[in-house]
Design a protein around this motif. Structure first.
Motif, short mmCIF file in Angstrom:
data_model
loop_
_atom_site.label_atom_id
_atom_site.label_comp_id
_atom_site.label_asym_id
_atom_site.label_seq_id
_atom_site.Cartn_x
_atom_site.Cartn_y
_atom_site.Cartn_z
N VAL A 1 -2.84 -2.40 -8.41
CA VAL A 1 -3.65 -3.81 -8.56
C VAL A 1 -2.99 -4.50 -7.66
O VAL A 1 -3.80 -5.46 -7.18
CB VAL A 1 -3.19 -4.41 -10.17
CG1 VAL A 1 -3.62 -5.62 -10.46
CG2 VAL A 1 -4.05 -3.50 -11.29
N VAL A 2 -1.80 -4.73 -7.31
CA VAL A 2 -0.97 -5.61 -6.59
C VAL A 2 -1.49 -5.43 -5.09
O VAL A 2 -1.96 -6.46 -4.35
CB VAL A 2 0.31 -5.65 -6.43
CG1 VAL A 2 1.06 -6.21 -5.17
CG2 VAL A 2 1.09 -5.96 -7.65
N GLY B 1 3.01 6.35 -14.79
CA GLY B 1 1.72 5.96 -15.03
C GLY B 1 1.40 4.25 -14.76
O GLY B 1 0.71 3.84 -13.72
N TRP B 2 2.19 3.70 -15.58
CA TRP B 2 2.08 2.09 -15.50
C TRP B 2 2.67 1.70 -14.13
O TRP B 2 2.17 0.52 -13.35
CB TRP B 2 3.01 1.53 -16.52
CG TRP B 2 2.60 1.70 -17.77
CD1 TRP B 2 2.91 2.58 -18.85
CD2 TRP B 2 1.22 1.18 -18.33
NE1 TRP B 2 2.35 2.43 -19.85
CE2 TRP B 2 1.31 1.68 -19.56
CE3 TRP B 2 0.41 0.15 -17.88
CZ2 TRP B 2 0.31 1.35 -20.58
CZ3 TRP B 2 -0.78 0.02 -18.62
CH2 TRP B 2 -0.85 0.21 -20.00
N VAL B 3 3.53 2.32 -13.25
CA VAL B 3 3.82 1.82 -11.94
C VAL B 3 3.10 2.17 -11.00
O VAL B 3 2.76 1.44 -9.89
CB VAL B 3 5.24 2.45 -11.64
CG1 VAL B 3 5.51 2.71 -10.21
CG2 VAL B 3 6.47 2.33 -12.40
N MET B 4 2.31 3.38 -10.89
CA MET B 4 1.19 3.75 -10.06
C MET B 4 -0.07 2.60 -10.55
O MET B 4 -0.39 1.94 -9.30
CB MET B 4 0.47 5.13 -10.37
CG MET B 4 1.57 6.27 -10.06
SD MET B 4 1.75 6.42 -8.21
CE MET B 4 3.37 5.31 -8.14
N TYR C 1 0.79 -1.20 0.00
CA TYR C 1 -0.14 -0.03 0.10
C TYR C 1 0.84 1.19 -0.18
O TYR C 1 0.60 2.08 -0.71
CB TYR C 1 -0.88 -0.04 1.17
CG TYR C 1 -1.84 1.27 1.29
CD1 TYR C 1 -3.26 1.14 0.50
CD2 TYR C 1 -1.55 2.36 1.90
CE1 TYR C 1 -4.21 2.47 0.56
CE2 TYR C 1 -2.14 3.44 1.74
CZ TYR C 1 -3.61 3.49 1.18
OH TYR C 1 -4.26 4.35 1.26
N PHE C 2 1.97 1.08 0.79
CA PHE C 2 2.62 2.40 1.09
C PHE C 2 3.85 2.59 -0.09
O PHE C 2 4.64 3.57 0.01
CB PHE C 2 3.13 2.75 2.39
CG PHE C 2 2.21 3.04 3.41
CD1 PHE C 2 1.87 4.23 3.54
CD2 PHE C 2 1.71 1.95 4.27
CE1 PHE C 2 0.62 4.69 4.46
CE2 PHE C 2 0.64 2.55 5.13
CZ PHE C 2 -0.08 3.83 5.13
N SER C 3 4.11 1.62 -1.17
CA SER C 3 4.94 1.65 -1.94
C SER C 3 4.79 2.80 -2.91
O SER C 3 5.61 3.64 -3.37
CB SER C 3 5.11 0.49 -2.83
OG SER C 3 5.48 -0.56 -2.14
#
Length: 388
Positions: free
Chosen positions: A170-171, A162-165, A19-21
């Motif tokens: 999702v994870v 954007g893809w990282v966020m 969550y905090f990543s």
């Protein structure tokens, strides 16, 4: 393993880590990208502060709603909101970041309260401080590599941002929907205690809550100023790297929270010498940041270690103490108010210290933070003893 290190709790800590990543990346990337877009320190502070200011506002209601419906039901709903917030970052500019920060703030208010209330309710008293420390530890593990990832994304032109966020959203959602907090579910439906708005007066009336909240507020202002402006201050220093500083700070928090978790008082008593030592370390460390503009990188990186140790101890110490001394019927809401002061402080660290940095310098601003920490040393001994 048993207690706070048993498998059900390890799954919760893994969820916290995911969550905090996103924040570990955003805390560095937003100031850097904001400055590149021409934003002032004041504007950057407002964008960064919007997140935890919103979290602060919703914490008390989060405590009451979780008390009524149970942590798991609330958790699963809030993960959807968190996913929406992270998706906004992927498609917007600085204006959209403000909306995303607000949505993240609402999500975090409920997420962190659900996890912490669930841990407190499910663990026996002797393991409570370890559970809170490990929760906090998990929230800082992403900070070890997150700042370096943020700098890499920024230097790469934000193409992968954007893809990282979206990937993190999702994870986190998958991990959250498989989480369980059995005892928290059994205790849902309790609605004892006063109303939320009426509980705000306890911030002043309850001496335990008042003292802990003031200490947490002041400490968090300093932590907020470090998080928000170190990425920009480091650009002015010879051999100063924000990524390395924040990585050292987070790694120290993680190491200290794990190795010192049994040292955090878990007996319901106030330990003034423990608080004095922690606040003194914070004051010295933030003064080292101020000195580093002329004294060099050794002071800069030493400050990261000192602040990490202080950050590792202050929050679990005060939270565990309050879990013993607050009235049980209102404990969830009052803990929410206390944690809200931490959120407010981090927000103020950006909002208030931004104009200070604009009017003076980053070095002078961090010196002001050191003075605030010294004042808290005296405040921790002021008034009648805080005992259960």
């Amino acid at each position: 393993m048993k207690g706070a290190l048993s498998w059900p709790f390890l799954r919760l800590y893994i969820l916290v880590l995911f969550y905090f990543s996103a924040n570990a990346i955003l805390n560095v990337l937003i100031p850097l990208q904001g400055k590149e877009w021409g934003a002032s320190n004041t504007t950057i502070g407002l964008v960064m502060g919007a997140y935890l200011f919103t979290t602060m506002f919703f914490r008390p209601w989060a405590g009451r709603i979780i008390q009524k419906y149970g942590p798991i039901r609330v958790l699963r709903i809030i993960l959807i909101l968190n996913g929406a917030a992270l998706a906004i970052y992927a498609v917007s500019g600085l204006g959209g970041y403000i909306l995303a920060r607000v949505l993240q703030g609402v999500s975090t208010a409920f997420f962190s309260m659900a996890l912490q209330i669930g841990i407190i309710d499910a663990l026996p008293e002797k393991d409570r401080s370890q559970g809170i420390s490990l929760y906090s530890l998990s929230s800082y593990i992403p900070g070890i590599l997150g700042p370096l990832a943020a700098v890499a994304i920024w230097k790469d032109g934000m193409d992968s941002f954007g893809w990282v966020m979206i990937g993190i959203a999702v994870v986190t959602g998958v991990a959250g929907y498989s989480a369980k907090i059995d005892k928290g579910e059994e205790e849902q439906g309790s609605t004892e205690g006063g109303n939320v708005l009426g509980s705000f007066s306890q911030l002043v009336k309850n001496p335990f809550l008042f003292k802990c909240s003031v200490l947490m507020l002041a400490s968090s202002i300093i932590f907020g100023a470090v998080t928000t402006f170190i990425p920009l201050y480091a650009l002015e220093l010879d051999r100063g790297s924000a990524g390395i500083f924040l990585m050292l700070q987070a790694a120290t928090v993680v190491a200290a929270r794990f190795t010192l978790r049994k040292r955090v008082p878990s007996d319901g008593k106030w330990h003034p010498s423990f608080v004095l030592g922690t606040m003194s370390l914070l004051a010295l460390s933030v003064q080292f940041i101020s000195f580093s503009s002329t004294a060099g990188p050794v002071f800069f990186y030493a400050a990261a270690v000192g602040i990490g140790i202080a950050q590792a101890l202050i929050y679990p110490t005060l939270t565990t103490y309050l879990s013993f001394v607050l009235p049980k019927a209102d404990r969830n809401v009052l803990l929410g108010l206390f944690i809200a002061t931490a959120d407010l402080g981090v927000s103020m660290g950006g909002v208030i210290m931004g104009p200070v940095a604009d009017l003076t310098s980053y070095s002078a601003m961090y010196m002001a933070c050191a003075v605030l920490a010294v004042l808290m040393i005296f405040f921790s001994f002021r008034g009648r003893p805080v005992t259960a």
